[in-house]
Motif scaffolding. Structure first.
Motif, PDB file in Angstrom:
ATOM      1  N   ILE A 116     -13.872  20.127  -5.940  1.00 23.69           N
ATOM      2  CA  ILE A 116     -12.961  19.516  -6.899  1.00 23.69           C
ATOM      3  C   ILE A 116     -11.803  18.904  -6.114  1.00 23.69           C
ATOM      4  CG2 ILE A 116     -11.526  19.901  -8.922  1.00 23.69           C
ATOM      5  CD1 ILE A 116     -14.481  20.427  -9.408  1.00 23.69           C
TER       6      ILE A 116
ATOM      7  N   THR B 200     -16.879   8.650  -9.985  1.00 17.85           N
ATOM      8  CA  THR B 200     -16.673  10.057  -9.715  1.00 17.85           C
ATOM      9  C   THR B 200     -16.286  10.226  -8.248  1.00 17.85           C
ATOM     10  OG1 THR B 200     -19.028  10.311  -9.236  1.00 17.85           O
ATOM     11  CG2 THR B 200     -18.305  10.790 -11.482  1.00 17.85           C
TER      12      THR B 200
ATOM     13  N   ILE C 281     -13.211  14.712 -11.371  1.00 17.72           N
ATOM     14  CA  ILE C 281     -14.659  14.902 -11.427  1.00 17.72           C
ATOM     15  C   ILE C 281     -15.272  14.626 -10.056  1.00 17.72           C
ATOM     16  CG2 ILE C 281     -16.803  14.139 -12.524  1.00 17.72           C
ATOM     17  CD1 ILE C 281     -15.153  13.424 -14.986  1.00 17.72           C
TER      18      ILE C 281
ATOM     19  N   LEU D 215     -21.306  13.756  -8.090  1.00 22.23           N
ATOM     20  CA  LEU D 215     -22.518  14.549  -8.266  1.00 22.23           C
ATOM     21  C   LEU D 215     -23.761  13.811  -7.797  1.00 22.23           C
ATOM     22  CD1 LEU D 215     -21.693  15.945 -11.829  1.00 22.23           C
ATOM     23  CD2 LEU D 215     -21.345  17.065  -9.624  1.00 22.23           C
TER      24      LEU D 215
ATOM     25  N   VAL E 268     -10.579  21.123 -14.641  1.00 21.50           N
ATOM     26  CA  VAL E 268     -12.033  21.249 -14.635  1.00 21.50           C
ATOM     27  C   VAL E 268     -12.380  22.701 -14.925  1.00 21.50           C
ATOM     28  CG1 VAL E 268     -14.152  21.004 -13.298  1.00 21.50           C
ATOM     29  CG2 VAL E 268     -12.300  19.342 -13.011  1.00 21.50           C
TER      30      VAL E 268
ATOM     31  N   VAL F 141     -18.368  23.178 -13.324  1.00 20.59           N
ATOM     32  CA  VAL F 141     -19.269  22.181 -12.756  1.00 20.59           C
ATOM     33  C   VAL F 141     -20.564  22.897 -12.416  1.00 20.59           C
ATOM     34  CG1 VAL F 141     -19.690  20.517 -10.903  1.00 20.59           C
ATOM     35  CG2 VAL F 141     -17.370  20.842 -11.768  1.00 20.59           C
TER      36      VAL F 141
ATOM     37  N   VAL G  75     -20.326  18.748 -16.248  1.00 18.59           N
ATOM     38  CA  VAL G  75     -18.896  18.940 -15.993  1.00 18.59           C
ATOM     39  C   VAL G  75     -18.219  19.222 -17.325  1.00 18.59           C
ATOM     40  CG1 VAL G  75     -16.749  17.919 -15.146  1.00 18.59           C
ATOM     41  CG2 VAL G  75     -18.916  17.389 -14.001  1.00 18.59           C
ATOM     42  N   THR G  76     -17.441  20.285 -17.384  1.00 18.90           N
ATOM     43  CA  THR G  76     -16.640  20.584 -18.569  1.00 18.90           C
ATOM     44  C   THR G  76     -15.169  20.470 -18.213  1.00 18.90           C
ATOM     45  OG1 THR G  76     -18.303  22.083 -19.511  1.00 18.90           O
ATOM     46  CG2 THR G  76     -16.058  22.307 -20.319  1.00 18.90           C
TER      47      THR G  76
END
Length: 268
Positions: free
Chosen positions: A4, A65, A70, A73, A103, A106, A119-120
């Protein structure tokens, strides 16, 4: 697991009444928001813009990203998969608010269509010294579909609703909602990109727009909305008429014209 890059972001915004009234007009509602008005649920989506210069945007029009909260990924397609909201106090138009974003989670997983990244984000919005809203925003990232990949099967929607309303969409409505939310995702306004790159049958109706309509329906049914959760289950194209469904126990869903379920939700 990607690192992160930032632990949190903090943004301030005066909740402009004119912007709120513009969203009301876009949704076909009376434009009656003025300074001091209580904003309808989920209207905070049109505030706290995070504009990035063009070099910081990905091919889909979203910020890349790996340059903010974020992590990268390695997956090109992005979708807002769902979310959960707790409404603690009304947000007021014309009043300064502060949004704290972190975050929450993940993760990676292998799905039927290939690798998936989840991702939340957790958003807390404060106004006048108190917490007004807590929101968990679930994002999913995936690979491009293979040319010969079968289309995923959407679940069938229930037909036992206690109340239903129809909702129609146009490319103009999608463009205006994208503009008000500062959402640059090209699947909502660039038909060639949506069809030829991401494999959709048309422009994709925003998941948050469907959730917005369900929240307004829930507020009409309940009077006051305390909690709301939703999950997208199948994309709805801009040329399709949707049926917004309400059950007296607070369950809700969006039914496509072919009977598939596009979204499920729960309100209290």
């Amino acid at each position: 697991m990607p690192d992160i890059l930032q632990e949190e972001t903090r943004q301030k915004d005066v909740m402009d009444p004119a912007r709120g009234a513009a969203l009301q007009t876009t949704l076909g509602l009376p434009a009656n928001i003025v300074e001091g008005s209580k904003l309808p649920p989920f209207f905070h989506q049109i505030y706290f813009w995070q504009p990035e210069p063009a070099p910081c945007l990905g091919r889909d029009g979203h910020p890349k990203t790996g340059i903010g909260l974020i992590p990268d990924l390695g997956l090109p397609r992005r979708m807002w998969a769902g979310g959960r909201l707790e409404f603690h106090a009304p947000l007021l138009a014309g009043t300064l608010a502060e949004k704290h974003t972190t975050v929450a989670e993940v993760s990676h997983k292998d799905g039927r269509s290939g690798p998936l990244g989840f991702v939340t984000l957790k958003h807390d919005i404060h106004q006048q010294g108190r917490l007004c809203l807590t929101e968990y925003q679930d994002l999913v990232y995936r690979e491009d579909p293979a040319p010969d990949a079968p289309k995923p099967q959407a679940p069938a929607a229930a037909t036992d609703e206690d109340h239903a309303e129809e909702a129609s969409f146009t490319s103009t409505l999608l463009f205006r909602y994208s503009a008000l939310t500062f959402n640059g995702h090209r699947i909502h306004y660039d038909l060639d990109y949506a069809r030829d790159v991401e494999g959709y049958g048309g422009l994709v109706t925003h998941g948050p727009l469907l959730a917005q309509l369900l929240m307004l329906m829930a507020e009409r049914q309940l009077g006051t909305l305390k909690r709301f959760s939703f999950r997208a289950t199948s994309p709805l194209m801009h040329f399709e008429t949707a049926t917004l469904c309400w059950k007296s126990d607070g369950r809700m869903w969006v039914r496509g014209p072919d009977g598939r379920q596009c979204m499920q939700a729960e309100a209290a």
